[in-house]
Every structure is written in structure tokens, then in C-alpha cells.
Design an enzyme around this catalytic site. Sequence first.
Site, mmCIF file in Angstrom:
data_model
loop_
_atom_site.group_PDB
_atom_site.id
_atom_site.type_symbol
_atom_site.label_atom_id
_atom_site.label_comp_id
_atom_site.label_asym_id
_atom_site.label_seq_id
_atom_site.Cartn_x
_atom_site.Cartn_y
_atom_site.Cartn_z
ATOM 1 N N ASP A 89 54.381 1.802 -28.441
ATOM 2 C CA ASP A 89 53.980 0.443 -28.041
ATOM 3 C C ASP A 89 53.198 0.459 -26.723
ATOM 4 O O ASP A 89 52.220 -0.267 -26.545
ATOM 5 C CB ASP A 89 55.211 -0.454 -27.831
ATOM 6 C CG ASP A 89 56.295 -0.332 -28.864
ATOM 7 O OD1 ASP A 89 56.506 0.784 -29.378
ATOM 8 O OD2 ASP A 89 56.978 -1.331 -29.132
ATOM 9 N N TRP A 96 50.663 -0.367 -33.166
ATOM 10 C CA TRP A 96 50.286 -0.424 -31.744
ATOM 11 C C TRP A 96 49.436 0.789 -31.364
ATOM 12 O O TRP A 96 48.430 0.666 -30.663
ATOM 13 C CB TRP A 96 51.530 -0.437 -30.869
ATOM 14 C CG TRP A 96 52.394 -1.658 -30.835
ATOM 15 C CD1 TRP A 96 53.759 -1.696 -30.967
ATOM 16 C CD2 TRP A 96 52.003 -3.026 -30.597
ATOM 17 N NE1 TRP A 96 54.218 -2.978 -30.842
ATOM 18 C CE2 TRP A 96 53.171 -3.822 -30.605
ATOM 19 C CE3 TRP A 96 50.763 -3.642 -30.383
ATOM 20 C CZ2 TRP A 96 53.142 -5.192 -30.418
ATOM 21 C CZ3 TRP A 96 50.736 -5.026 -30.197
ATOM 22 C CH2 TRP A 96 51.915 -5.784 -30.220
ATOM 23 N N THR A 148 70.396 -3.883 -23.840
ATOM 24 C CA THR A 148 71.679 -4.543 -24.071
ATOM 25 C C THR A 148 71.448 -5.826 -24.872
ATOM 26 O O THR A 148 70.692 -6.679 -24.433
ATOM 27 C CB THR A 148 72.359 -4.908 -22.737
ATOM 28 O OG1 THR A 148 72.463 -3.720 -21.945
ATOM 29 C CG2 THR A 148 73.752 -5.463 -22.967
ATOM 30 N N TYR A 206 52.831 -10.465 -23.628
ATOM 31 C CA TYR A 206 51.783 -9.639 -24.231
ATOM 32 C C TYR A 206 51.257 -10.115 -25.588
ATOM 33 O O TYR A 206 50.063 -9.939 -25.873
ATOM 34 C CB TYR A 206 52.248 -8.180 -24.323
ATOM 35 C CG TYR A 206 53.350 -7.901 -25.309
ATOM 36 C CD1 TYR A 206 53.077 -7.625 -26.644
ATOM 37 C CD2 TYR A 206 54.686 -7.905 -24.905
ATOM 38 C CE1 TYR A 206 54.097 -7.384 -27.548
ATOM 39 C CE2 TYR A 206 55.713 -7.661 -25.812
ATOM 40 C CZ TYR A 206 55.411 -7.396 -27.128
ATOM 41 O OH TYR A 206 56.418 -7.156 -28.024
ATOM 42 N N HIS A 222 57.856 3.479 -20.189
ATOM 43 C CA HIS A 222 57.610 2.181 -20.823
ATOM 44 C C HIS A 222 57.983 1.035 -19.876
ATOM 45 O O HIS A 222 57.249 0.047 -19.773
ATOM 46 C CB HIS A 222 58.391 2.067 -22.127
ATOM 47 C CG HIS A 222 57.936 0.938 -22.985
ATOM 48 N ND1 HIS A 222 56.668 0.874 -23.516
ATOM 49 C CD2 HIS A 222 58.570 -0.185 -23.396
ATOM 50 C CE1 HIS A 222 56.543 -0.246 -24.210
ATOM 51 N NE2 HIS A 222 57.678 -0.906 -24.161
ATOM 52 N N LYS A 223 59.111 1.152 -19.229
ATOM 53 C CA LYS A 223 59.543 0.204 -18.208
ATOM 54 C C LYS A 223 60.397 0.969 -17.195
ATOM 55 O O LYS A 223 60.941 2.030 -17.512
ATOM 56 C CB LYS A 223 60.403 -0.925 -18.806
ATOM 57 C CG LYS A 223 59.742 -1.771 -19.865
ATOM 58 C CD LYS A 223 60.705 -2.845 -20.395
ATOM 59 C CE LYS A 223 60.089 -3.618 -21.560
ATOM 60 N NZ LYS A 223 61.008 -4.668 -22.081
#
Length: 417
Positions: free
Chosen positions: A183, A261, A382, A78, A172-173
Site C-alpha cells: 500500500d 496499490w 488494535t 488518502y 508504513h507508519k
Amino acid sequence: MNFINHTVTVYAFTALCSGLFLSCAQKPLQTASREVKTNTEGTISSKLPWSQRMLLSEIKRFPEAWMLDYNKNPKWSYPTAIVLEGAEKLYEKTGNKEYYKYITQFGDTMVKEDGTIVSYDASKYNIDMLNCGNVLLYLYEKEKKGKYLKALQTLRSQIDGQPRTSEGGFWHKKIYPNQMWLDGLYMGEPFYAHYTHDFSKGAEAEKAYNDIINQFDLIQKHLLDKKTGLLYHAWDESKEQAWADKQTGLSPNFWSRAMGWYGMAMVDVLDYLPKNHSGRAKLISYLKSYTDAVIKVQDQKTGLWYQVLDKGSEKGNYLEATGSSMLVYTIIKSVNNGYLPASYKTYAKRGYDGIINNLITVDENGVISLNKCCAVAGLGGTPYRSGSYEYYINEEIRSNDPKGTGPFILASLEFEK
């Protein structure tokens, strides 16, 4: 001290661009894994406007646009799109074919003839991956290549499958369930709006625009701190994350780049949202309250913004380049487009001058560097990122992060109008 008036080599990139990157403790970092070859031919003229000086510097540092963000191999990433948006605008302004070539090389490398995007995995439902779609929208408009259309359709289909909160907010994911991050508004909504503007009509377009406005509505509903007007970095609807407040689901701090953002998301979506859409006035009102909040935490001495916005006086906090560049871009573009009164230009100019006077250095070849950029920050994952104050101030600091150089180019263009 204004570093522009001196020959500065502290941050100059060598032929291998080994660079000097500083940790938050100001200790040198190992950078062997970040080496890129730099084009050392020619000098960048100081008579050029800042927008072109920065883009030409980026091209010297990263001869192929996929190398931006210090990538070793071609990667759908991105940050690349932000610098290339600057290249697009500069090409339209100057006609310099070097800028256009920089964009087209990226498209040629990253999108195969069958429309497959290099390194992109739709099954991850990572909203970050939509941002580079803006580059393909530009290239398709210019070149009408079928491979770009296929790639764009692939990215647009991700939106249809993107997991959502109970109120329709994009996760977001996939690996970050039930979470909306500031973001993500920049990563997803300008592309969504731009694609809708170019390809959708009638009821289909209206549905998409309403969906886009709903994303901002949910951010305002769940992430806004009514006391300060600032917005927290993220919100976990499930309240299960260790970083999430057990009552509100909010992360604990106001991160400057997250706010950056969000501001860029608003001003860029407004480029494509129809003038008669009911959500337009609402988005502009969000932008006004947002700007009123960020100018209250603008550093009075330098005009810059701190890594953790509201804790400028606390130990270890620092004036950060990417968030400052994004906030400057958001404010000056809002003034230029009439979303904010002309009086707000003062705050944008103060921030822009602060970047040039405190964060920009110039080497003997005229190559400019933007210093004090936070390399990355997030939540969870992680190793686990807690969102604490200590976490944000101890992430890696480096020079010439495209999340700073890209917004700096865009902000410069707004000032050069």
C-alpha cells in the site's frame, strides 16, 4: 446477468444515502454512522461515458470531496485523492467547471490560509497522508496559492523524517516499525516523484528519484513470491509481528487491493520519472512480471479478481471491486503508455467489462454504484489483524468505496482515450 439493462434499486442510495452494505457473510450492516446527504436533483445521462457517470454519481453521494470514504467531518484521507485525480483529468478533458469546483472546495476546506492541513499530524509519520498531496500539487499548479505551497513543503518534509528499514525502505507508519506494505508504495512514491518533478533539479532531483526506485527494488527483493510472481501484502524486517513468517518476515497472503496499490504506484511514478533515468527500464520490467502474474489469477468467467488472489476456489472468497478496478487501470494504462505490448489490452478489457457487467448497478436517476468493495484491510494494530485468509474474507464489504470508484474512473478514462 448484466445489471445495466435493468432498473436496479437494490443498491440505490436514498436521500440520506443510508445504503445497503453487505458483510462478507452477506448480512446487512448497521450504517447509521455512515450516513451522508445525497443531492437527488437531476438525472445522470446514460449517454455520458462511464468516467463522467461515476464522478457525477460520487458528487451526488458526497457533495463535498472530504465526505468521500464516508467521513463525517473534514479529514485528510488518502482515498479522496484518487477520485479527485479522476476529477482533474475529466476537467482537463471536458472543461466542466463542476469538476474543478469539486477539487477546489476540497483544497479550500482542508488547507488553512497559513498552510496548515486539517487533521494532519506529521509526527505520526503515516505514509498514507502523502497521497492527498497530489491534489495540492494540481491546485498549486493551477492557482499558485501560497497556502498550497506551504502545505506541500510540510508533506515533503515528512519524507525526510520518515523512519526507514536498514536498507532505506520507508516504514508504513511510525506505529508499524520495520514494516513495508505494498500500500505504501502508492501512498508515498507518486507524490514523491511528482513533487520532485515540479520542484527539484540537478543532484537533488537525482537523489530523490534514486530513493524512489530503491523503494520498488526493496519491495521486489523482499515481498516477491518467485513461484507465482505475486507479492505478499507486507514484510516485517524485524520478524517480530505475529503475522510475519519467522524466517522471511512476510505476511501470509496475496491481497488483491495491495497488489492493486503496487501496480498503480508503478504506472503513476513512471509519469514523472525522467525518460533517461536508469531506474525507468527496471520499473517497467517489474510491471511486466507483475502483470504476467496477475493475469494468471484473473477469473476466467468474469474477468475479475478475487479478494485473496490465488484462492478463488476456497470458501468465502469473492470477486472484489477495488482490487479489480486497480488492476484494470494498471494494465490498460501500461498498454496505452507503451510499457506493455498491445496484446495485454485483452486482459484489461476483460476485467473492465467484468466490472460493468457484475459490479455496477444503476438507479432510476442514473446514479451508478460500484458494489462488492472491501472497506478496509491491514495488518497488526488494535484489534489485531492477523493477515490470515479468514481475516481478509471477513472484513466489511460495502458499495461505492472511493478506493474502487476512483480507480474505476481512471480506468474508464484510459479506455475512453
